[in-house]
Design an enzyme around this catalytic site. Structure first.
Site, PDB file in Angstrom:
ATOM      1  N   HIS A 136     109.932  93.818  20.627  1.00 44.14           N
ATOM      2  CA  HIS A 136     110.324  95.017  19.881  1.00 44.14           C
ATOM      3  C   HIS A 136     109.665  95.050  18.508  1.00 44.14           C
ATOM      4  O   HIS A 136     109.494  94.014  17.870  1.00 44.14           O
ATOM      5  CB  HIS A 136     111.849  95.054  19.708  1.00 44.14           C
ATOM      6  CG  HIS A 136     112.562  95.507  20.951  1.00 44.14           C
ATOM      7  ND1 HIS A 136     113.760  96.160  20.939  1.00 44.14           N
ATOM      8  CD2 HIS A 136     112.220  95.394  22.252  1.00 44.14           C
ATOM      9  CE1 HIS A 136     114.129  96.449  22.167  1.00 44.14           C
ATOM     10  NE2 HIS A 136     113.218  95.988  22.987  1.00 44.14           N
ATOM     11  N   TYR A 188     121.771 100.533  16.013  1.00 45.18           N
ATOM     12  CA  TYR A 188     122.940 100.063  15.272  1.00 45.18           C
ATOM     13  C   TYR A 188     123.590 101.309  14.684  1.00 45.18           C
ATOM     14  O   TYR A 188     123.030 101.926  13.775  1.00 45.18           O
ATOM     15  CB  TYR A 188     122.524  99.114  14.143  1.00 45.18           C
ATOM     16  CG  TYR A 188     122.040  97.749  14.603  1.00 45.18           C
ATOM     17  CD1 TYR A 188     120.739  97.558  15.055  1.00 45.18           C
ATOM     18  CD2 TYR A 188     122.897  96.644  14.575  1.00 45.18           C
ATOM     19  CE1 TYR A 188     120.301  96.299  15.464  1.00 45.18           C
ATOM     20  CE2 TYR A 188     122.468  95.383  14.980  1.00 45.18           C
ATOM     21  CZ  TYR A 188     121.169  95.223  15.427  1.00 45.18           C
ATOM     22  OH  TYR A 188     120.747  93.979  15.825  1.00 45.18           O
ATOM     23  N   PRO A 198     128.135  88.519  14.755  1.00 42.78           N
ATOM     24  CA  PRO A 198     126.970  88.781  15.605  1.00 42.78           C
ATOM     25  C   PRO A 198     126.021  89.884  15.112  1.00 42.78           C
ATOM     26  O   PRO A 198     124.919  90.019  15.641  1.00 42.78           O
ATOM     27  CB  PRO A 198     127.595  89.174  16.950  1.00 42.78           C
ATOM     28  CG  PRO A 198     128.954  89.676  16.602  1.00 42.78           C
ATOM     29  CD  PRO A 198     129.398  88.914  15.395  1.00 42.78           C
ATOM     30  N   LYS A 242     121.964  86.333  14.516  1.00 42.28           N
ATOM     31  CA  LYS A 242     121.348  85.139  13.911  1.00 42.28           C
ATOM     32  C   LYS A 242     121.819  83.825  14.537  1.00 42.28           C
ATOM     33  O   LYS A 242     121.196  82.776  14.315  1.00 42.28           O
ATOM     34  CB  LYS A 242     121.639  85.102  12.406  1.00 42.28           C
ATOM     35  CG  LYS A 242     120.857  86.124  11.634  1.00 42.28           C
ATOM     36  CD  LYS A 242     119.370  85.798  11.636  1.00 42.28           C
ATOM     37  CE  LYS A 242     118.535  86.918  11.092  1.00 42.28           C
ATOM     38  NZ  LYS A 242     117.314  87.179  11.840  1.00 42.28           N
ATOM     39  N   TYR A 280     115.800  90.298   9.304  1.00 39.08           N
ATOM     40  CA  TYR A 280     116.049  90.528  10.729  1.00 39.08           C
ATOM     41  C   TYR A 280     115.024  89.794  11.594  1.00 39.08           C
ATOM     42  O   TYR A 280     115.384  89.139  12.575  1.00 39.08           O
ATOM     43  CB  TYR A 280     115.994  92.038  11.007  1.00 39.08           C
ATOM     44  CG  TYR A 280     116.542  92.419  12.362  1.00 39.08           C
ATOM     45  CD1 TYR A 280     117.897  92.697  12.539  1.00 39.08           C
ATOM     46  CD2 TYR A 280     115.704  92.509  13.476  1.00 39.08           C
ATOM     47  CE1 TYR A 280     118.412  93.045  13.784  1.00 39.08           C
ATOM     48  CE2 TYR A 280     116.213  92.855  14.715  1.00 39.08           C
ATOM     49  CZ  TYR A 280     117.553  93.129  14.863  1.00 39.08           C
ATOM     50  OH  TYR A 280     118.045  93.465  16.101  1.00 39.08           O
TER      51      TYR A 280
HETATM   52  C1  PHB Z   1     122.446  91.532  22.026  1.00 39.64           C
HETATM   53  O1  PHB Z   1     121.518  92.036  22.665  1.00 39.64           O
HETATM   54  O2  PHB Z   1     123.366  90.920  22.597  1.00 39.64           O
HETATM   55  C2  PHB Z   1     122.485  91.663  20.551  1.00 39.64           C
HETATM   56  C3  PHB Z   1     121.400  92.217  19.899  1.00 39.64           C
HETATM   57  C4  PHB Z   1     121.434  92.370  18.530  1.00 39.64           C
HETATM   58  C5  PHB Z   1     122.553  91.986  17.821  1.00 39.64           C
HETATM   59  C6  PHB Z   1     123.633  91.411  18.466  1.00 39.64           C
HETATM   60  C7  PHB Z   1     123.605  91.256  19.843  1.00 39.64           C
HETATM   61  O3  PHB Z   1     122.585  92.174  16.487  1.00 39.64           O
END
Ligand code: PHB
Length: 384
Positions: A72, A195, A287, A291, A379
């Site tokens: 990505h 997000y 989460p 990280k 990130y």
């Molecule tokens: C996930 O794909 O499980 C995932 C991706 C990004 C995050 C948290 C979980 O910030």
């Protein structure tokens, strides 16, 4: 029974450490309390920093990751009915890869076992002696003691390793939210992660493959999973992801559903005598920003290098620096995860002033290249 490094815990941290040590000619035994099937199927996050994929590839377990991982170059922040793309690669020159933690565990178990690695499943650790050092455990009804040069505590937040460290200083933060995570057999409705901040609560659209979506909803920490039948989950997701231009969320059969608590936690130092803590045994992040696994990978990379130096030259200087080296990165990730969490979630107790500040902060990250770059470099992961 004797080995060079006794590894407590066969999750990604313990298994990767065993693999990294093997590549340096150092023997280890992995003691895992659960069975293989459990370890290979627990659902966790799946977003890998570029540094994490580099470590996995260099350690010889990157083949399926390179084939199936989804690279990505950006992510979307969605709020106020509109999406705002953060171009991660344009801002940092780096990428992230979607590849589930559970797949990494499968790859590591297969690789270690093919190389004659020693992983003992359903081995319950009874006692760790950080000074002897040794690990006593029960396996198939009998009690054994494994003598070693060093012990690596990779057994997660609820493991037995951290309590074996006397005089720890701990730091923590609880949040008034949890995540309800679902896995669904439906092609993702987006190419990049979304997000979403909404007054009803945060939502995240992630994915696992071109056919499987991974979605999360902010819920309360004491939420009852039975109160969330599938149709309520889809309705709530659609409400939180809704845009002014009529974006549509695809629905499909939900195959896994679970509630993840959110907590920040750090224990210092990450070492006592010959016992070294790594991953969730030493620290937890909420989460948001994914990280947790990436920190576990950086801890065991630092530990494997330090042990390699110790066995090659006799010098303990890198082992002595282990805790401080790891904690610098841990605290950066702690701050970033806390920051992403408070930026994006709806705190039911927040007053109107706090809500206006939060919205201004979101507008700033979405419109300022400097602010977006700060998000992006954290990130994608700061250099190891
Ligand atoms: C996930 O794909 O499980 C995932 C991706 C990004 C995050 C948290 C979980 O910030």
């Amino acid at each position: 029974m004797r080995t060079q490094v006794a590894i407590v815990g066969g999750g990604p941290a313990g298994l990767l450490l065993s693999q990294l040590l093997h590549r340096q000619g150092i023997d280890s035994v992995v003691l895992e309390s659960r069975d293989r099937d459990y370890v290979e199927h627990r659902q966790r996050a799946g977003m890998l920093e570029q540094g994490t994929t580099d470590v996995l590839r260099d350690s010889g377990v990157g083949e399926r990751l390179d084939r199936e991982g989804l690279v990505h170059h950006g992510l979307e922040l969605r709020f106020g009915g509109a999406g705002h793309r953060i171009p991660l690669t344009d801002l940092t020159g780096r990428t992230v890869t979607v590849y589930a933690q559970t797949e990494i565990v499968k790859d590591l178990v297969a690789c270690r076992l093919a190389d004659g690695g020693d992983i003992r499943f359903e081995a319950e650790v009874l006692e760790i002696d950080p000074s002897a050092p040794s690990v006593t455990y029960r396996h198939e009804g009998a009690v054994h003691t494994l003598a070693c040069d060093y012990v690596a505590g990779c057994d997660g937040f609820h493991g037995v390793s951290r309590p074996a460290v006397p005089g720890l200083r701990t730091f923590s933060r609880d949040y008034p939210f949890a995540w309800l995570g679902v896995l669904a057999d439906v092609p993702p409705s987006t190419e990049e992660l979304i997000y979403a901040h909404h007054e009803r609560g945060f939502a995240l659209h992630s994915l696992r493959s071109p056919k499987v979506s991974r979605l999360y909803l902010q819920v309360t920490p004491d939420e009852d999973l039975d109160a969330w039948p599938d149709d309520r989950i889809w309705t709530e997701l659609a409400a939180r992801f809704a845009t002014d231009d009529g974006w549509e969320l695809r629905e499909g059969p939900i195959t896994d559903k679970a509630i993840t608590p959110m907590r920040s936690f750090v224990a210092e130092p990450m070492r006592h005598d010959r016992l070294f803590l790594a991953g969730d045994a030493a620290h937890i992040v909420p989460p948001t920003g994914a990280k947790g696994l990436n920190l576990a990978v950086s801890d065991v990379t630092v530990l494997a290098n330090a042990l390699a130096e110790r066995y090659a030259s006799g010098s303990e200087s890198l082992l002595d620096a282990y805790s401080a080296t790891c904690l610098a990165r841990v605290w950066r990730a702690e701050h970033f995860s806390y920051w992403m969490t408070t930026l994006l979630h709806a705190d039911p107790a927040a007053d109107d002033f706090t809500r206006r500040l939060q919205r201004s902060h979101l507008d700033y990250v979405a419109s300022s290249q400097a602010a977006a770059t700060s998000l992006a470099e954290n990130y994608v992961g700061l250099p190891l």
